[in-house]
Design a protein around this motif. Structure first.
Motif, PDB file in Angstrom:
ATOM      1  N   GLN A 272      -9.937 -46.628  72.586  1.00 44.44           N
ATOM      2  CA  GLN A 272     -10.826 -46.490  71.577  1.00 44.44           C
ATOM      3  C   GLN A 272     -11.752 -45.314  71.612  1.00 44.44           C
ATOM      4  N   PRO A 273     -11.882 -44.883  70.547  1.00 44.91           N
ATOM      5  CA  PRO A 273     -12.605 -43.335  70.348  1.00 44.91           C
ATOM      6  C   PRO A 273     -14.017 -43.668  70.278  1.00 44.91           C
ATOM      7  N   TYR A 274     -14.631 -42.595  70.807  1.00 46.58           N
ATOM      8  CA  TYR A 274     -16.261 -42.614  71.097  1.00 46.58           C
ATOM      9  C   TYR A 274     -16.846 -41.282  71.003  1.00 46.58           C
ATOM     10  N   VAL A 275     -18.253 -41.309  70.384  1.00 47.86           N
ATOM     11  CA  VAL A 275     -19.031 -40.055  70.515  1.00 47.86           C
ATOM     12  C   VAL A 275     -20.094 -39.895  71.331  1.00 47.86           C
ATOM     13  N   VAL A 276     -20.365 -41.134  72.018  1.00 46.75           N
ATOM     14  CA  VAL A 276     -21.544 -41.149  72.856  1.00 46.75           C
ATOM     15  C   VAL A 276     -21.159 -41.418  74.060  1.00 46.75           C
ATOM     16  N   ALA A 277     -21.493 -40.318  75.173  1.00 46.14           N
ATOM     17  CA  ALA A 277     -20.989 -40.437  76.304  1.00 46.14           C
ATOM     18  C   ALA A 277     -22.022 -41.014  77.286  1.00 46.14           C
TER      19      ALA A 277
END
Length: 414
Positions: A272-277
């Motif tokens: 699943q792609p994500y931008v908030v680590a």
């Protein structure tokens, strides 16, 4: 303007719109301090403490983002394209390292943002992907046992499915062709042939496994789900089995496309792609753990696909090569669907590549809309990938194959 589509903007009422600002509005805003306070000195005064907003730590690498945006701007000028997108992702985790679309806007000047500029084409715009979809068709055919890399078919230059005739892009008949050559030469007739061998049930089962027709659930506002007509639905036609196999009569977002292909680079596991680590709330830190969305094909099929996609680049798309590294990838040249059929000349050129092929550290998607310099993705998007990747391997500290493999072999002959 850096990262405008990822960030989004905040209006004068302090409400986030678009991007991460819109998606994480409640976390970022916290709770405002407002209360009705009695001014009578006889009543006890309650102090009002608001909840501070949280801080977000992104997966985006600002250096990579800057380099990506520079290359994208240069590419639009060089190839005379009206707009474009580039996404760089870690295929192992789904973390987005850079994500850019042009034209951009300035999130700081909320009142000056032109109408429609905040629309995020990376996650919200669906387009017909064209030949890059042959990666998914071939992966499904191999994984389902319909073909092996050595399987051949006879290419007569045309195939009729459901009353629709599909032709090869070069209008040629290629004779007896194996699967690796089908992919390298990007033959529509071959893709349609193996789709008919699989049949609609198997074919669409795999397409759905890869995530088409539904959102990836990335943490960015307003993600679109694309368009994936299925057998039994009122909008599906028998001819779609052929046209879908080479990326027509269905629509994907750039994020869906890179996300699905990244499974080939990740041993068959879709992430699943994500931008908030991280979400930081005072001392409380919530970290995003990489989330598998499913094993969509076997690790063996993924390795076969990477090997075939490596041959495809070496034989047919030298423009995408990066000196010192083996690159696996596929071009796409898509016609643009308009209300009355396809545009007669305009196309979308794209390229998806991952490297090093034997141990992928990054996957990159490049898409140029309506380029005028050349009609094929191999001549527009592929060279942009190559130029960009040469800088990315330095920024990501990925040593060339010879050095990396030598270092590995020094460690106990591994």
């Amino acid at each position: 303007q850096l990262m405008c589509h990822v960030l989004g903007y905040v209006n004068y009422d302090n409400i986030g719109g678009a991007g991460v600002e819109g998606e994480y509005q409640s976390e970022l805003a916290g709770e405002a301090a407002s209360d009705t306070v009695s001014i009578s000195p006889l009543r006890e005064q309650k102090s009002v403490i608001a909840r501070e907003g949280s801080d977000l730590v992104l997966t985006i690498d600002r250096n990579i983002q800057y380099v990506v945006e520079r290359h994208l701007k240069e590419a639009l000028v060089e190839h005379g394209a009206v707009s474009g997108s580039i996404i760089v992702m870690n295929p192992r985790t789904g973390a987005i390292l850079a994500m850019a679309a042009e034209p951009c806007y300035s999130p700081n000047e909320v009142l000056e943002i032109p109408e429609g500029a905040t629309f995020n084409p990376l996650v919200s715009a669906a387009y017909e992907p064209g030949s890059v979809m042959k990666l998914i068709t071939m992966a499904a055919a191999l994984d389902s046992g319909t073909v092996t890399p050595q399987t051949t078919y006879v290419d007569n230059g045309a195939i009729e499915v459901g009353g629709h005739i599909s032709y090869n892009w070069d209008r040629g008949a290629h004779g007896t062709v194996d699967m690796t050559t089908l992919l390298a030469r990007s033959l529509n007739v071959g893709a349609a042939t193996i789709a008919t061998w699989m049949g609609p049930t198997t074919f669409y089962d795999y397409y759905q496994r890869f995530g088409f027709g539904r959102p990836t659930n990335i943490d960015i506002m307003s993600e679109a789900e694309g368009l994936m007509p299925l057998p039994g639905g009122s909008d599906w036609q028998e001819s779609f089995l052929a046209t879908n196999s080479y990326g027509q009569a269905l629509a994907v977002t750039p994020l869906q496309m890179i996300s699905s292909v990244s499974a080939l680079a990740n041993g068959g596991v879709l992430m699943q792609p994500y931008v908030v680590a991280e979400i930081r709330d005072g001392d409380d830190v919530r970290r995003h753990e990489p989330t598998p969305a499913g094993q969509v094909i076997s690790a063996e099929t993924a390795a076969q696909m990477t090997a075939m996609a490596t041959v495809a680049v070496q034989q047919e798309v030298q423009e995408a090569l990066v000196e010192g590294y083996t690159v696996a990838g596929k071009t796409g040249t898509a016609q643009i669907a308009e209300p009355f059929g396809y545009h007669p000349t305009d196309v979308i050129g794209s390229f998806i590549g991952w490297l090093p092929a034997d141990d992928p550290q990054m996957i990159v998607f490049v898409k140029l809309d309506r380029p005028t310099s050349a009609p094929w993705g191999s001549m527009t998007a592929a060279p942009v990938f190559s130029k960009l990747a040469k800088e990315l391997v330095v920024l990501l500290d990925i040593p060339p194959d010879a050095i990396r493999l030598q270092a590995n072999s020094g460690m106990g002959g591994g």
